[in-house]
Write a protein that holds these residues in place. Structure first.
Motif, mmCIF file in Angstrom:
data_model
loop_
_atom_site.group_PDB
_atom_site.id
_atom_site.type_symbol
_atom_site.label_atom_id
_atom_site.label_comp_id
_atom_site.label_asym_id
_atom_site.label_seq_id
_atom_site.Cartn_x
_atom_site.Cartn_y
_atom_site.Cartn_z
ATOM 1 N N CYS A 101 -8.296 6.507 11.147
ATOM 2 C CA CYS A 101 -7.388 6.710 12.283
ATOM 3 C C CYS A 101 -6.850 8.128 12.316
ATOM 4 N N CYS B 30 -10.330 -1.120 14.263
ATOM 5 C CA CYS B 30 -9.493 -1.246 13.059
ATOM 6 C C CYS B 30 -9.853 -2.528 12.311
ATOM 7 N N CYS C 83 0.841 -1.201 0.000
ATOM 8 C CA CYS C 83 0.000 0.000 0.000
ATOM 9 C C CYS C 83 0.877 1.252 0.000
ATOM 10 N N CYS D 205 -1.526 -4.941 9.980
ATOM 11 C CA CYS D 205 -1.645 -5.653 8.698
ATOM 12 C C CYS D 205 -0.310 -6.320 8.356
HETATM 13 S S1 BJ8 Z 1 -2.344 -1.897 4.073
HETATM 14 S S2 BJ8 Z 1 -0.552 0.080 6.360
HETATM 15 S S3 BJ8 Z 1 -3.419 1.425 4.792
HETATM 16 S S4 BJ8 Z 1 -3.825 -1.182 7.204
HETATM 17 S S5 BJ8 Z 1 -3.315 3.183 12.138
HETATM 18 S S6 BJ8 Z 1 -5.973 1.569 10.391
HETATM 19 S S7 BJ8 Z 1 -3.287 -0.338 11.564
HETATM 20 S S8 BJ8 Z 1 -5.450 1.115 13.905
HETATM 21 S S9 BJ8 Z 1 -2.759 1.940 8.594
HETATM 22 FE FE1 BJ8 Z 1 -2.678 0.664 6.833
HETATM 23 FE FE2 BJ8 Z 1 -3.981 -0.712 5.028
HETATM 24 FE FE3 BJ8 Z 1 -1.860 -1.732 6.253
HETATM 25 FE FE4 BJ8 Z 1 -1.611 0.176 4.422
HETATM 26 FE FE5 BJ8 Z 1 -5.420 0.052 11.936
HETATM 27 FE FE6 BJ8 Z 1 -3.381 1.212 13.147
HETATM 28 FE FE7 BJ8 Z 1 -5.431 2.617 12.299
HETATM 29 FE FE8 BJ8 Z 1 -3.764 1.570 10.554
#
Ligand code: BJ8
Length: 421
Positions: free
Chosen positions: A310, A343, A114, A144
């Motif tokens: 977030c 999340c 990503c 992730c």
């Molecule tokens: S593929 S990096 S954009 S999840 S900050 S939403 S992990 S609670 S960023 Fe991400 Fe997709 Fe992975 Fe890319 Fe959850 Fe943490 Fe929030 Fe996060």
């Protein structure tokens, strides 16, 4: 203005690349932000912060570091900022929202990572991020797969990554695991500072972060008004700045902005005409300077009234309980609060659709834009559950990255969606 070149040089930045980056950023900011009509006066502070994003704030952190304070960088809202502040540290969000250093990043991670992961790797590899260079510790998490595996390489590149094991289910075992990880993070911070965490320090840390969350909640509530008293672009910016500004100053400035917005709401003043289509953006985080979707929506007659993200609601929706009498109890309260975050890395993540529905109603949104970064499997897959649970609410799924290649296509789709509302 000040010349920060010696500081950037000392931090090992690539000065030519860096000058190019700042040029692009300030042009984009002028075109997107400063061109907006009828902005609140209180945004002047945030304009200033952006103009000094690699300047004054870097100098402040640099000086704090020389005075002995520790700098901790993170990529996720599960990282307990309260514990960093309790240890008199400085906590900085390192997520990046610009397409930078892509070729360098792709030497280490696959092309189909990503954009957010590619960007934080790219910023480091291209010598463009003074924040990364200032950190004493970088905190990763097992959210992730892309981030989890990229941290292994990031540790090889920086030698200072601490990974917190975040459970993927919220049952009793997951809760125990997370509580243990917050306790282990406390030990890491104690080792870093050489001083034990105190109850007084932890109370201070929780109070400071809660005050910041309260100010952001207040800002979110003011966006319920029709007409919206500030643009989605400006609200997004305030949320982005909350990740790297000094938290006490940020809270004061955000509350000042809210005072002004309250007056606007009382006088019926807004950034659009009353009745303009109101959009809620939901999904992957939009790290600074990722302003693409908001810019298109607000250039097409709509107004973004909320971010279910977030860098938005997930960061401030719940406060930590301030009522604790030991450090251990305080850490438990912090861990419990973070587990309320919905999340998409969790399974199941049943709270999220209900939270979106409630937010949509509170903000009186006319439609939802489900935003996922390309290759962000958690949010791309979860879009199905979100959409089906919100039957009746106009819903548009978009999948994009940081490039401007799809700008025209996105604009066509977003305009058609807004027109239909
Ligand atoms: S593929 S990096 S954009 S999840 S900050 S939403 S992990 S609670 S960023 Fe991400 Fe997709 Fe992975 Fe890319 Fe959850 Fe943490 Fe929030 Fe996060």
């Amino acid at each position: 203005s000040n010349d920060y070149t010696p500081l950037w040089q000392e931090l090992g930045l690539d000065l030519d690349n860096h000058a190019g980056l700042l040029g692009v950023l300030s042009d984009a900011y002028r075109g997107i932000y400063l061109a907006q009509a009828n902005r609140p006066r209180g945004m002047a502070y945030f304009d200033f912060v952006i103009s000094e994003v690699h300047g004054l704030r870097i100098k402040e952190i640099y000086e704090a570091k020389r005075a002995g304070r520790k700098v901790v960088g993170g990529f996720c809202v599960y990282v307990p900022e309260e514990v960093v502040l309790a240890a008199d540290g400085i906590c900085i969000g390192l997520c990046a929202g610009a397409e930078v250093g892509t070729a360098e990043a792709e030497r280490f991670i696959p092309r189909n990572s990503c954009a957010l992961i590619k960007a934080f790797m790219g910023f480091k590899l291209a010598g463009l991020c003074p924040y990364v260079e200032l950190t004493d510790l970088i905190v990763g998490e097992t959210t992730c797969d892309g981030k989890k595996k990229a941290y292994e390489i990031f540790d090889e590149l920086t030698g200072k990554v601490h990974v917190m094991e975040l459970p993927h289910m919220k049952g009793p075992a997951g809760k125990r695991l997370w509580l243990g990880e917050v306790a282990r993070f406390r030990e890491t911070m104690e080792k870093l500072t050489g001083a034990p965490l105190t109850l007084e320090g932890l109370r201070h840390g929780v109070a400071v972060v809660n005050a910041k969350r309260r100010a952001l909640q207040r800002l979110s509530r003011l966006r319920e008004a029709d007409p919206a008293p500030l643009s989605g672009l400006d609200a997004l910016l305030v949320n982005q700045v909350s990740f790297y500004d000094d938290p006490v100053r940020f809270t004061a400035k955000t509350n000042e902005l809210c005072d002004e917005l309250e007056e606007r709401v009382a006088a019926g003043v807004g950034v659009t005409a009353k009745g303009a289509p109101r959009l809620l953006v939901s999904g992957s985080p939009m790290a600074i300077p990722n302003w693409k979707v908001h810019a298109i929506v607000e250039g097409s007659g709509g107004v973004v009234v909320g971010e279910e993200s977030c860098i938005g609601e997930r960061n401030f929706r719940d406060l930590a309980d301030e009522d604790f009498v030991t450090v251990e109890e305080g850490l438990m309260k912090i861990a419990e609060r973070s587990l309320t975050i919905d999340c998409a890395c969790f399974t199941p993540n049943d709270e999220r659709p209900g939270n979106i529905a409630a937010l949509c109603e509170r903000l009186r949104a006319d439609g939802i834009i489900h935003y996922a970064l390309q290759f962000c499997t958690p949010y791309l897959v979860e879009a199905y559950k979100v959409e089906t649970s919100l039957a009746g609410v106009p819903f548009l799924r978009i999948e994009t990255d940081y490039s401007m290649e799809d700008f025209g296509q996105l604009k066509t789709r977003l305009e058609a969606f807004i027109e239909m509302l």
